[in-house]
Design a protein around this motif. Structure first.
Motif, mmCIF file in Angstrom:
data_model
loop_
_atom_site.group_PDB
_atom_site.id
_atom_site.type_symbol
_atom_site.label_atom_id
_atom_site.label_comp_id
_atom_site.label_asym_id
_atom_site.label_seq_id
_atom_site.Cartn_x
_atom_site.Cartn_y
_atom_site.Cartn_z
ATOM 1 N N VAL A 59 -2.603 8.208 1.102
ATOM 2 C CA VAL A 59 -1.540 7.479 2.168
ATOM 3 C C VAL A 59 -1.030 8.420 2.688
ATOM 4 O O VAL A 59 -0.271 7.661 4.058
ATOM 5 N N HIS A 60 -0.057 9.004 2.470
ATOM 6 C CA HIS A 60 0.541 9.856 3.724
ATOM 7 C C HIS A 60 -0.216 10.219 4.710
ATOM 8 O O HIS A 60 0.393 10.525 5.416
ATOM 9 N N PHE A 118 -0.983 7.308 6.935
ATOM 10 C CA PHE A 118 0.361 6.257 7.618
ATOM 11 C C PHE A 118 1.533 7.727 8.846
ATOM 12 O O PHE A 118 1.759 7.024 9.655
ATOM 13 N N ILE A 164 0.885 -0.936 -0.141
ATOM 14 C CA ILE A 164 0.064 0.142 0.011
ATOM 15 C C ILE A 164 1.041 1.633 0.030
ATOM 16 O O ILE A 164 1.180 2.424 -1.106
ATOM 17 N N ALA A 165 1.829 1.386 0.454
ATOM 18 C CA ALA A 165 2.704 2.175 0.841
ATOM 19 C C ALA A 165 3.657 2.805 -0.086
ATOM 20 O O ALA A 165 3.682 3.596 -0.746
ATOM 21 N N GLU A 166 3.604 2.202 -1.479
ATOM 22 C CA GLU A 166 4.820 1.737 -1.777
ATOM 23 C C GLU A 166 3.598 1.783 -3.440
ATOM 24 O O GLU A 166 4.716 2.625 -4.147
ATOM 25 N N CYS A 178 0.117 3.033 -3.993
ATOM 26 C CA CYS A 178 -1.414 3.977 -3.817
ATOM 27 C C CYS A 178 -1.140 5.458 -3.609
ATOM 28 O O CYS A 178 -0.664 5.957 -2.467
ATOM 29 N N ASP A 179 -2.446 6.250 -3.902
ATOM 30 C CA ASP A 179 -2.095 7.216 -3.528
ATOM 31 C C ASP A 179 -3.404 7.988 -2.355
ATOM 32 O O ASP A 179 -3.102 8.832 -1.913
#
Lengths: 324, 341
Positions: free
Chosen positions: A241-242, A245, A220-222, A224-225
């Motif tokens: 995403v930012h 997390f 997901i972290a790598e 997705c928007d």
């Protein structure tokens, strides 16, 4: 602002089982803009696959049914669409790839035939032209010697190669939306990286949107928007995403993020865990289901918490016990 | 010359529980009308490793690299083709199953999919008591008491003894598998992908349980998995396996911070990091693991990535060499920095 490519409102999908009706996806809403990647993350049984398969109505029939809600794609309503309309959309405007390509590919047909079939269903091509296109597609997804591969059967390919074939079939009509249901779960990390790169490249080339279903927060972290976190049939958090997390707001999201072993953790230190386990779908409470897992009692179990946008683009199911 | 790792990383080799030497596990391939043996799958092709007391040795590699076969051969569920396995000083390589049985108390195995490895017709209590029964340990009442203790220890309710394994979730079934392995108080537990089938939140519960059990009972683990973050978390030392051979062995932190073999580096680089701020440009490995029936000559990994210096590795002695204290790497000219020197 343009309307989103995909707009899902109050989608509720359930199954008729021997023990009665069960609701696998319980009134969820989200949007996906053209060209973007939205990830749906959650543990097994959270409803992420049922939610995504509802979009193209690939639910097991007759048990699985969309009970309520709307799925608007390109301004078309898919939730109540006829099978004929869905057929023109599936594989054409919306491509789908599944977790286990061996189960999704037909074992008794050659690879070439399976791509040609998808092409001829939606495009007016002769078999010869379609085969030529199939070779181009296999080449585009990085399969070496594609002219030979089209004459082979799925069992002759490795897992990573089969997933590439699935991607070639899903992309043969240059869809606007690709639904990828755990596309790399069965693969090794090295092959996973190849496949994720391929999906990103195809997304750039075709300008399509991707709905990526996974249980792996690293993926997901790598990729997705935006991210939707599902728990027990509902969206508990949805955010860019930012912000998801950096500042998760729901206790379940925080628990998930904390329980992944990180390379920076001291070795053999105890990991953070989420106590308990997901309740059985037959025992879901009407109220906050994460409170149910945490064995809390009281009013939060009675009434469903509201789904609110707390900062622009960041939505949570706002339970007083579970959200900060 | 690379800098040596901090001395705290060096692992004491004074008390070895398991010593595996040049182990080979080949499976015959038959073909032709006469069904003659035409070749062999070299699943494990000359692996040496040791595991000390209360140590965790993590074994990583892609599917098909032979790591599960190695685990099964060490547990003597398979009969090795060549090499030696010494457990607590006994050579168990060629022992018959009946001679092995009394020794089996001391090494047990936990499998990836507890749904397939637990007999659905036995109650959980019977499943956990079975190893005791096989080893003829205790009276019926003592065994029942032991089952309840084990259930407490692995965090399952005592009433679980009366129920069947399929009534439990994946995480709980893995706890049953662990309780069953612990019933005979083993010294070594071979864990073959014990948490791969579990969701993250349950995975962390089971990992914690394994860490606590090791601390409490001084267990040694051979931990086989493909998830490097999990392996790094639980292991003291790590072995990286590629096409039936170990390409690198060393202390866990050392392997992560100073990987020497290109394959180790590629595996590490492929792990997706759960932090969107550190999104990196992936430069994934090309190709896939080749067939272990016809492994390439020389360095198999150099061959896969078509390394310009691969040719030099053909015919070389590629057995592991110490490159830093307790850190061993396959000395091939193509994949190891300064490896040929």
């Amino acid at each position: 602002m343009l309307d989103p490519l995909l707009q899902i409102r109050n989608l509720t999908t359930g199954f008729q089982t021997e023990s009665g009706l069960v609701c696998a996806v319980d009134s969820i809403s989200f949007d996906l803009d053209a060209g973007k990647t939205l990830g749906i993350v959650g543990e097994s049984g959270c409803g992420k696959t049922v939610a995504s398969m509802s979009i193209v109505d690939l639910l097991p029939k007759p048990a699985g049914q969309i009970w309520e809600g709307s799925i608007e794609f390109h301004g078309k309503e898919l939730a109540k669409a006829t099978e004929q309309t869905l057929r023109s959309v599936r594989g054409n405007e919306i491509g789908v790839i599944f977790q286990e390509p061996m189960a999704a590919l037909n074992p008794v047909h050659r690879i070439g035939k399976q791509i040609v079939e998808a092409l001829q269903l939606h495009r007016n091509l002769t078999t010869r032209d379609a085969l030529a296109r199939a070779v181009e597609l296999l080449d585009a997804v990085g399969i070496p010697v594609p002219e030979r591969r089209i004459t082979e059967y799925p069992h002759q390919l490795s897992g990573g190669m089969r997933q590439r074939v699935m991607i070639a079939i899903a992309l043969c009509c240059e869809p606007d939306l690709l639904i990828a249901d755990e596309p790399t779960t069965a693969l090794d990390v090295t092959v996973q990286a190849q496949i994720l790169n391929l999906i990103s490249k195809m997304q750039d080339d075709l300008g399509m949107a991707v709905l990526l279903i996974t249980h792996d927060l690293g993926v997901i972290a790598e990729q997705c928007d935006e991210v939707v976190v599902m728990y027990a049939g509902r969206i508990v958090e949805r955010a860019p995403v930012h912000s998801l997390f950096a500042s998760p707001r729901h206790a379940y999201t925080m628990g998930l993020l904390a329980s992944i072993p990180k390379l920076t953790n001291p070795r053999k230190s105890l990991l953070t865990t989420i106590p308990g386990q997901v309740a059985s779908i037959y025992e879901f409470v009407p109220g906050c289901r994460f409170c149910q897992r945490m064995e809390r009692s009281g009013p939060t179990l009675e009434k469903r918490p509201p789904y609110l946008e707390i900062t622009p683009g960041h939505w949570i199911e706002q339970c007083p016990e579970c959200t900060t | 010359m690379p800098t040596p790792p901090p001395s705290t990383e060096a692992v004491s080799v004074s008390s070895l529980l398991l010593e595996v030497e040049a182990l080979k596990m080949h499976f015959p391939v038959h073909g032709g009308i006469l069904h003659r043996q035409v070749g062999a799958v070299r699943a494990v092709d000359g692996v040496s490793l040791t595991i000390g007391e209360a140590e965790t040795f993590g074994l990583v590699g892609e599917s098909g690299c032979g790591k599960s076969t190695l685990g099964k051969a060490i547990a003597r569920l398979l009969k090795p083709t060549a090499g030696n396995i010494r457990f607590k000083g006994h050579d168990i390589t060629k022992l018959s199953q009946s001679r092995l049985r009394p020794l089996r108390q001391d090494f047990q195995m936990v499998f990836q999919d507890p749904a397939e490895s637990l007999d659905p017709r036995m109650s959980v209590g019977e499943l956990i008591a079975e190893p005791l029964l096989v080893q003829k340990i205790g009276t019926r009442t003592e065994r029942e008491e032991k089952v309840l203790q084990l259930l407490d220890r692995v965090g399952l309710p005592r009433r679980a003894a009366e129920r069947f394994s399929f009534e439990f979730s994946g995480g709980q079934r893995q706890r049953i598998g662990i309780a069953r392995a612990l019933a005979v108080n083993p010294d070594l537990v071979i864990l073959d992908e014990p948490v791969s089938a579990l969701d993250v939140s349950v995975q962390s519960q089971v990992i914690n349980l394994m860490i606590e059990l090791q601390r409490d009972f001084q267990l040694s683990y051979l931990f086989i998995a493909h998830d490097l973050a999990v392996v790094k978390h639980v292991s003291d030392r790590i072995g990286v396996m590629y096409l039936g051979k170990l390409v690198e062995v060393g202390p866990a932190d050392e392997i992560y911070h100073h990987p020497r073999h290109a394959y180790t580096r590629a595996l590490l680089a492929a792990i997706p990091v759960a932090d969107p701020k550190h999104r990196h440009k992936r430069d994934p490995l090309v190709g896939e693991i080749p067939s272990p029936i016809h492994p390439p000559d020389g360095c198999a990994f150099g061959h896969r990535v078509s390394h310009p210096r691969w040719q030099e590795s053909v015919g070389m002695d590629l057995s592991l060499k110490e490159c830093a204290p307790a850190h061993y790497v396959m000395p091939c000219p193509c994949c190891t920095e300064g490896g040929s020197g």
